[in-house]
Design an enzyme around this catalytic site. Structure first.
Site, PDB file in Angstrom:
ATOM      1  N   ARG A  91      49.550  34.472  35.408  1.00  0.00           N
ATOM      2  CA  ARG A  91      49.305  33.452  34.768  1.00  0.00           C
ATOM      3  C   ARG A  91      47.831  32.809  34.571  1.00  0.00           C
ATOM      4  NH1 ARG A  91      54.137  34.265  36.676  1.00  0.00           N
ATOM      5  NH2 ARG A  91      52.702  35.050  38.531  1.00  0.00           N
ATOM      6  N   THR A  92      47.165  32.533  35.831  1.00  0.00           N
ATOM      7  CA  THR A  92      46.146  31.851  35.790  1.00  0.00           C
ATOM      8  C   THR A  92      44.943  32.613  34.805  1.00  0.00           C
ATOM      9  OG1 THR A  92      46.789  31.008  37.951  1.00  0.00           O
ATOM     10  CG2 THR A  92      44.357  30.682  37.005  1.00  0.00           C
ATOM     11  N   LYS A 138      30.326  47.893  46.810  1.00  0.00           N
ATOM     12  CA  LYS A 138      29.222  48.523  47.539  1.00  0.00           C
ATOM     13  C   LYS A 138      28.531  47.363  48.442  1.00  0.00           C
ATOM     14  CE  LYS A 138      28.706  50.720  42.976  1.00  0.00           C
ATOM     15  NZ  LYS A 138      27.827  50.762  41.726  1.00  0.00           N
ATOM     16  N   HIS A 189      44.188  24.387  43.840  1.00  0.00           N
ATOM     17  CA  HIS A 189      44.458  25.022  42.829  1.00  0.00           C
ATOM     18  C   HIS A 189      44.419  24.138  41.717  1.00  0.00           C
ATOM     19  CE1 HIS A 189      45.739  28.036  39.758  1.00  0.00           C
ATOM     20  NE2 HIS A 189      46.734  28.521  40.391  1.00  0.00           N
TER      21      HIS A 189
HETATM   22  N1   CP Z   1      50.609  29.959  39.697  1.00  0.00           N
HETATM   23  C1   CP Z   1      49.648  31.096  39.824  1.00  0.00           C
HETATM   24  O1   CP Z   1      48.451  30.697  40.175  1.00  0.00           O
HETATM   25  O2   CP Z   1      49.996  31.999  39.273  1.00  0.00           O
HETATM   26  P1   CP Z   1      49.161  33.560  39.319  1.00  0.00           P
HETATM   27  O3   CP Z   1      48.997  33.827  40.598  1.00  0.00           O
HETATM   28  O4   CP Z   1      49.941  34.795  38.463  1.00  0.00           O
HETATM   29  O5   CP Z   1      47.895  33.214  38.612  1.00  0.00           O
END
Ligand code: CP
Length: 315
Positions: free
Chosen positions: A65-66, A93, A143
């Site tokens: 998603r992100t 590396k 997040h």
């Molecule tokens: N919600 C979220 O961060 O999903 P992803 O890990 O798929 O980005």
């Protein structure tokens, strides 16, 4: 007569977390995203706001998603987008994060989008490059764009954030989503209750303005929003709870529990969902679920964030 509200001036070159943002800054992002969401409904989903800018996605952890929504958001604003995958890069590396970013920046970069397993990696990067840095998830810390898209989705569905009762359920201890939600929701006047196994409810969070609860069934009837979290197996040690089945029995959202909630309760999940663990398919795909609206709103939020940091002149 009340004095006219002065035009809001955004000054941050980076978005590292929601803890340091003011209520006005958060509301400004949500309002701007509302305008950007219109672009996604047009037949030509494109605006020139970031034309000539270069956005680099630096992902050191898996993401669907992100990463895709940052990429789409940048392309909708006409930026050039480069995707860096750590597993096929010179990180293998021995090159460091900072050296990697500085070398990519030498090619001409305006915004780095960073997901990293280490808490504080975006802060480190923001001090090491001239480009803007947006945190796309750092360890168990924050997040921020997930927190913003969650608030946007709540405000869109409920018409307000202030006064909402929001339960955040599950593996709180390891969740950066829980922390970003907490900072933003409490600043905008919502009441947050963290619900989960005692091993996954850090006591310190009560001092940050959240209530803590162990009995999901007891808190559900009064909630306006129930935000379910994935068990972060990749960040947990052993024995966080006895079994998945036990966890699901105590903290999983199912039709029986949904029936105990307000009729218009909003059920959310940041994804990826584990069907049958923290949520059943019946609830995830049912009328109270906002899971796909969250994903759709993520594009508009990320358009707003990149637009703001790219145009900022401040810190
Ligand atoms: N919600 C979220 O961060 O999903 P992803 O890990 O798929 O980005």
């Amino acid at each position: 007569m009340a004095p006219a509200k002065p035009e809001f001036q955004w000054t941050r070159r980076h978005l590292l977390g929601l803890e340091e943002l003011s209520k006005d800054e958060i509301v400004h992002i949500l309002d701007l995203a509302q305008g950007f969401k219109q672009i996604s409904t047009r037949s030509i989903k494109k605006a020139p706001a970031l034309r000539g800018k270069v956005v680099v996605l630096l992902f050191f952890e898996p993401s669907t998603r992100t990463s895709m929504s940052f990429s789409l958001a940048a392309q909708r604003l006409s930026a050039d987008v480069l995707e860096f995958h750590s597993e096929s890069s010179s990180i293998r590396k021995g090159e460091t994060l900072v050296d990697t970013a500085r070398n990519i920046e030498a090619m001409g970069v305006d915004i780095f989008i960073l997901r990293h397993p280490a808490t504080g990696a975006p802060q480190l990067l923001s001090r090491s490059v001239n480009a803007s840095v947006v945190n796309a998830g750092d360890g168990e810390h924050e997040h921020p764009t997930q927190g913003l898209l969650d608030l946007y989705t709540m405000r869109e569905a409920k018409g307000r954030i202030e006064g909402l009762k929001v339960a955040i359920v599950g593996d709180i201890a390891h969740s950066r989503v829980a922390r970003s939600n907490l900072w933003a929701l409490t600043k905008l006047g919502a009441e947050v209750t963290f619900v989960g196994p005692p091993t996954q409810l850090p006591a310190g969070l009560a001092e940050c303005g959240a209530k803590l609860a162990w009995d999901l069934d007891a808190v559900l009837p009064e909630m306006d929003v129930v935000n379910l979290l994935r068990i972060q197996a990749e960040r947990q040690g052993k024995n966080s709870f006895p079994t998945i089945r036990e966890y699901s029995r105590l903290f999983g959202m199912n039709a029986e529990r949904l029936a105990r909630c307000k009729k218009d309760v909003l059920v959310m999940h940041p994804g990826p969902i584990n069907r049958g663990v923290e949520i059943t398919s019946e609830v995830a795909d049912g009328p109270n679920s906002a899971i796909l609206q969250q994903v759709a709103n993520g594009v508009a939020i990320r358009m707003a964030v990149m637009y703001l940091v790219a145009g900022a002149r401040g810190k």
